[in-house]
Enzyme design. Structure first.
Site, PDB file in Angstrom:
ATOM      1  N   TYR A  83       2.311  10.085  -0.284  1.00 35.11           N
ATOM      2  CA  TYR A  83       3.444   9.609   0.528  1.00 35.11           C
ATOM      3  C   TYR A  83       4.792   9.968  -0.111  1.00 35.11           C
ATOM      4  O   TYR A  83       5.833   9.783   0.520  1.00 35.11           O
ATOM      5  CB  TYR A  83       3.382   8.087   0.748  1.00 35.11           C
ATOM      6  CG  TYR A  83       2.137   7.574   1.435  1.00 35.11           C
ATOM      7  CD1 TYR A  83       1.237   8.448   2.042  1.00 35.11           C
ATOM      8  CD2 TYR A  83       1.846   6.222   1.480  1.00 35.11           C
ATOM      9  CE1 TYR A  83       0.085   7.978   2.656  1.00 35.11           C
ATOM     10  CE2 TYR A  83       0.700   5.738   2.099  1.00 35.11           C
ATOM     11  CZ  TYR A  83      -0.180   6.626   2.678  1.00 35.11           C
ATOM     12  OH  TYR A  83      -1.321   6.152   3.290  1.00 35.11           O
ATOM     13  N   ASP A 136       0.831  -1.207   0.000  1.00 35.85           N
ATOM     14  CA  ASP A 136       0.000   0.000   0.000  1.00 35.85           C
ATOM     15  C   ASP A 136       0.865   1.256   0.000  1.00 35.85           C
ATOM     16  O   ASP A 136       1.715   1.444   0.869  1.00 35.85           O
ATOM     17  CB  ASP A 136      -0.874   0.011   1.272  1.00 35.85           C
ATOM     18  CG  ASP A 136      -1.755   1.247   1.354  1.00 35.85           C
ATOM     19  OD1 ASP A 136      -2.831   1.248   0.726  1.00 35.85           O
ATOM     20  OD2 ASP A 136      -1.362   2.228   2.027  1.00 35.85           O
ATOM     21  N   HIS A 170      -7.977   8.885  -1.833  1.00 35.69           N
ATOM     22  CA  HIS A 170      -7.350   8.904  -0.506  1.00 35.69           C
ATOM     23  C   HIS A 170      -8.287   9.473   0.572  1.00 35.69           C
ATOM     24  O   HIS A 170      -8.428   8.912   1.651  1.00 35.69           O
ATOM     25  CB  HIS A 170      -6.047   9.704  -0.575  1.00 35.69           C
ATOM     26  CG  HIS A 170      -5.074   9.373   0.508  1.00 35.69           C
ATOM     27  ND1 HIS A 170      -3.717   9.443   0.326  1.00 35.69           N
ATOM     28  CD2 HIS A 170      -5.248   8.968   1.795  1.00 35.69           C
ATOM     29  CE1 HIS A 170      -3.104   9.092   1.449  1.00 35.69           C
ATOM     30  NE2 HIS A 170      -4.009   8.813   2.355  1.00 35.69           N
ATOM     31  N   LYS A 227      -3.059   5.628  -4.179  1.00 36.58           N
ATOM     32  CA  LYS A 227      -4.228   6.475  -3.913  1.00 36.58           C
ATOM     33  C   LYS A 227      -4.129   7.812  -4.634  1.00 36.58           C
ATOM     34  O   LYS A 227      -3.042   8.412  -4.695  1.00 36.58           O
ATOM     35  CB  LYS A 227      -4.368   6.727  -2.399  1.00 36.58           C
ATOM     36  CG  LYS A 227      -4.225   5.468  -1.565  1.00 36.58           C
ATOM     37  CD  LYS A 227      -4.485   5.712  -0.084  1.00 36.58           C
ATOM     38  CE  LYS A 227      -4.043   4.529   0.747  1.00 36.58           C
ATOM     39  NZ  LYS A 227      -2.626   4.520   1.111  1.00 36.58           N
TER      40      LYS A 227
HETATM   41  N1  LIG Z   1      -5.732   5.780   3.936  1.00 36.82           N
HETATM   42  C1  LIG Z   1      -5.210   6.548   4.869  1.00 36.82           C
HETATM   43  O1  LIG Z   1      -5.593   7.707   5.073  1.00 36.82           O
HETATM   44  C2  LIG Z   1      -4.144   5.994   5.741  1.00 36.82           C
HETATM   45  C3  LIG Z   1      -3.495   4.841   5.370  1.00 36.82           C
HETATM   46  N2  LIG Z   1      -2.507   4.314   6.149  1.00 36.82           N
HETATM   47  C4  LIG Z   1      -1.806   3.094   5.668  1.00 36.82           C
HETATM   48  O2  LIG Z   1      -1.759   2.127   6.707  1.00 36.82           O
HETATM   49  C5  LIG Z   1      -0.398   1.832   7.021  1.00 36.82           C
HETATM   50  C6  LIG Z   1      -0.239   1.470   8.499  1.00 36.82           C
HETATM   51  O3  LIG Z   1      -0.618   2.523   9.338  1.00 36.82           O
HETATM   52  P1  LIG Z   1       0.408   3.487  10.103  1.00 36.82           P
HETATM   53  O4  LIG Z   1      -0.329   4.741  10.394  1.00 36.82           O
HETATM   54  O5  LIG Z   1       1.665   3.556   9.344  1.00 36.82           O
HETATM   55  O6  LIG Z   1       0.655   2.857  11.516  1.00 36.82           O
HETATM   56  P2  LIG Z   1       0.880   1.465  12.263  1.00 36.82           P
HETATM   57  O7  LIG Z   1      -0.202   1.348  13.254  1.00 36.82           O
HETATM   58  O8  LIG Z   1       1.120   0.372  11.288  1.00 36.82           O
HETATM   59  O9  LIG Z   1       2.231   1.772  13.065  1.00 36.82           O
HETATM   60  C7  LIG Z   1       3.430   2.125  12.459  1.00 36.82           C
HETATM   61  C8  LIG Z   1       4.435   2.451  13.563  1.00 36.82           C
HETATM   62  O10 LIG Z   1       4.669   1.290  14.359  1.00 36.82           O
HETATM   63  C9  LIG Z   1       6.050   0.980  14.382  1.00 36.82           C
HETATM   64  N3  LIG Z   1       6.119  -0.503  14.417  1.00 36.82           N
HETATM   65  C10 LIG Z   1       5.705  -1.368  13.448  1.00 36.82           C
HETATM   66  N4  LIG Z   1       5.843  -2.644  13.842  1.00 36.82           N
HETATM   67  C11 LIG Z   1       6.364  -2.608  15.098  1.00 36.82           C
HETATM   68  C12 LIG Z   1       6.761  -3.607  16.013  1.00 36.82           C
HETATM   69  N5  LIG Z   1       6.637  -4.913  15.739  1.00 36.82           N
HETATM   70  N6  LIG Z   1       7.274  -3.197  17.218  1.00 36.82           N
HETATM   71  C13 LIG Z   1       7.422  -1.873  17.521  1.00 36.82           C
HETATM   72  N7  LIG Z   1       7.055  -0.877  16.676  1.00 36.82           N
HETATM   73  C14 LIG Z   1       6.532  -1.241  15.472  1.00 36.82           C
HETATM   74  C15 LIG Z   1       6.643   1.613  13.144  1.00 36.82           C
HETATM   75  O11 LIG Z   1       8.003   1.951  13.350  1.00 36.82           O
HETATM   76  P3  LIG Z   1       9.207   1.706  12.281  1.00 36.82           P
HETATM   77  O12 LIG Z   1       8.675   1.927  10.901  1.00 36.82           O
HETATM   78  O13 LIG Z   1      10.202   2.752  12.695  1.00 36.82           O
HETATM   79  O14 LIG Z   1       9.693   0.306  12.507  1.00 36.82           O
HETATM   80  C16 LIG Z   1       5.779   2.893  13.044  1.00 36.82           C
HETATM   81  O15 LIG Z   1       6.251   3.883  13.941  1.00 36.82           O
HETATM   82  C17 LIG Z   1       0.335   3.101   6.564  1.00 36.82           C
HETATM   83  O16 LIG Z   1       1.725   2.908   6.458  1.00 36.82           O
HETATM   84  C18 LIG Z   1      -0.373   3.389   5.273  1.00 36.82           C
HETATM   85  O17 LIG Z   1       0.076   2.529   4.232  1.00 36.82           O
HETATM   86  C19 LIG Z   1      -2.173   4.903   7.352  1.00 36.82           C
HETATM   87  C20 LIG Z   1      -2.766   6.068   7.765  1.00 36.82           C
HETATM   88  C21 LIG Z   1      -3.796   6.706   6.980  1.00 36.82           C
HETATM   89  O1  LIG Z   2      -2.465   7.969   4.532  1.00 34.32           O
HETATM   90  C1  LIG Z   2      -2.067   8.713   5.387  1.00 34.32           C
HETATM   91  C2  LIG Z   2      -2.874   9.744   5.979  1.00 34.32           C
HETATM   92  O2  LIG Z   2      -4.077   9.892   5.291  1.00 34.32           O
HETATM   93  C3  LIG Z   2      -2.154  11.041   6.027  1.00 34.32           C
HETATM   94  O3  LIG Z   2      -1.690  11.342   4.741  1.00 34.32           O
HETATM   95  C4  LIG Z   2      -3.013  12.133   6.540  1.00 34.32           C
HETATM   96  O4  LIG Z   2      -3.496  11.811   7.815  1.00 34.32           O
HETATM   97  C5  LIG Z   2      -2.259  13.446   6.599  1.00 34.32           C
HETATM   98  O5  LIG Z   2      -1.194  13.325   7.458  1.00 34.32           O
HETATM   99  C6  LIG Z   2      -3.160  14.528   7.020  1.00 34.32           C
HETATM  100  O6  LIG Z   2      -2.758  15.284   7.879  1.00 34.32           O
HETATM  101  O7  LIG Z   2      -4.242  14.606   6.459  1.00 34.32           O
END
Ligand SMILES: NC(=O)C1=CN([C@@H]2O[C@H](COP(=O)(O)OP(=O)(O)OC[C@H]3O[C@@H](n4cnc5c(N)ncnc54)[C@H](OP(=O)(O)O)[C@@H]3O)[C@@H](O)[C@H]2O)C=CC1
Ligand SMILES: O=C[C@H](O)[C@@H](O)[C@@H](O)[C@H](O)C(=O)O
Length: 253
Positions: free
Chosen positions: A51, A46, A107, A76
């Site tokens: 991004y 994804d 998105h 997206k």
């Molecule tokens: N459609 C939308 O608007 C959105 C979509 N998304 C999608 O969903 C994905 C996942 O959500 P996201 O918000 O990134 O958050 P997550 O809930 O997946 O958490 C990510 C964080 O957790 C840390 N982490 C991951 N695995 C572990 C572990 N086993 N132990 C300790 N720390 C861990 C990572 O650190 P590190 O990387 O430093 O290891 C990072 O800081 C995004 O990357 C994106 O692709 C997310 C938000 C909004």
């Molecule tokens: O996919 C990731 C999230 O949607 C992120 O892009 C948004 O939450 C953005 O940071 C915002 O402030 O709107």
């Protein structure tokens, strides 16, 4: 090991339950992260134009050696591209160095201008209609279309006008944000849900929650596995986990 659990989209295609997220994964780190993920069984990647890492995600896919057709690739449409979806799609395909997307999401139902303000000159439902047209005109470029961050109230408006039912709604889901009514609404309409931020997003705050810790201890599992499995084991739901740390990427799967 290929992690093989799927949900079926309303197009008939299968989406792997376990997806790999790349928000805030920077160029320089995301290439390796995507490569490690694919080499360790993830088959659903994804990203998003917002991004600013589509090119590097494409590089990671190539470096993994996993054939493109074995990967479910999602990107997206950004909030600033609602007026030019086809152009935005072409740009994403070029950056990702691929001829097609398995899923293309809006998105946010929130058109914005390039200076970060709400763009009142376009309605997001018209953007959806434009995405439908791209999907119908270019089936070789987009295999499915969907939305993200769409509420029940917004769906009610969209479904009155849509000729293509979104295949997916990608939304925030974790114990601090359960959205049960929205999940039920999507599943009742045959729309697969993709859960994002299963660990609570940046810096994974839920990993240290005492209740999560208690459940993890009871089951001899890690807190991250409990939180990811909580989403993955819901029928009709897929989940995105993000990390740029190889050990975590492997452990999370
Ligand atoms: N459609 C939308 O608007 C959105 C979509 N998304 C999608 O969903 C994905 C996942 O959500 P996201 O918000 O990134 O958050 P997550 O809930 O997946 O958490 C990510 C964080 O957790 C840390 N982490 C991951 N695995 C572990 C572990 N086993 N132990 C300790 N720390 C861990 C990572 O650190 P590190 O990387 O430093 O290891 C990072 O800081 C995004 O990357 C994106 O692709 C997310 C938000 C909004
Ligand atoms: O996919 C990731 C999230 O949607 C992120 O892009 C948004 O939450 C953005 O940071 C915002 O402030 O709107």
């Amino acid at each position: 090991m290929v992690v093989s659990q799927f949900e079926k989209l309303n197009t008939g295609a299968l989406i792997p339950t376990l997806g790999f997220g790349t928000w805030q994964s920077k160029p320089g780190a995301v290439e390796r992260a995507v490569e490690v993920a694919l080499r360790n069984g993830y088959r659903h990647i994804d990203t998003a134009t917002a991004y600013r890492n589509e090119k590097e995600v494409g590089t990671g896919i190539k470096a993994s050696g996993v054939p493109r057709e074995e990967i479910f690739l999602v990107t997206k449409l950004s909030n600033t591209s609602h007026k030019s979806p086809l152009e935005a799609l072409e740009s994403s395909l070029k950056a990702l160095d691929t001829t097609y997307l398995d899923l293309w999401l809006m998105h946010w139902p929130a058109p914005m201008t390039s200076d970060g303000k709400a763009d009142k000159s376009i309605n997001w439902i018209d953007t959806w209609k434009a995405m439908e047209k791209v999907y119908k005109d270019h089936p070789n470029k987009v295999k499915a279309i969907g939305v993200s961050n769409v509420s029940v109230e917004f769906f009610e408006k969209l479904l009155k006008e849509a000729t293509v039912i979104p295949a997916v709604n990608q939304l925030e889901l974790h114990p601090g944000c359960v959205q049960e009514d929205l999940v039920k609404y999507c599943l009742d309409k045959g729309i697969v849900v993709t859960a994002y931020s299963p660990l609570g997003s940046s810096d994974s705050p839920l990993l240290t929650h005492p209740v999560v810790d208690k459940i993890a201890t009871k089951h001899g599992a890690t807190a991250s596995n409990i939180l990811i499995s909580l989403q993955a084991n819901k029928p009709g739901v897929t989940v995105l986990t993000k990390s740029v740390t190889p050990e975590r990427i492997i452990a999370n799967a």
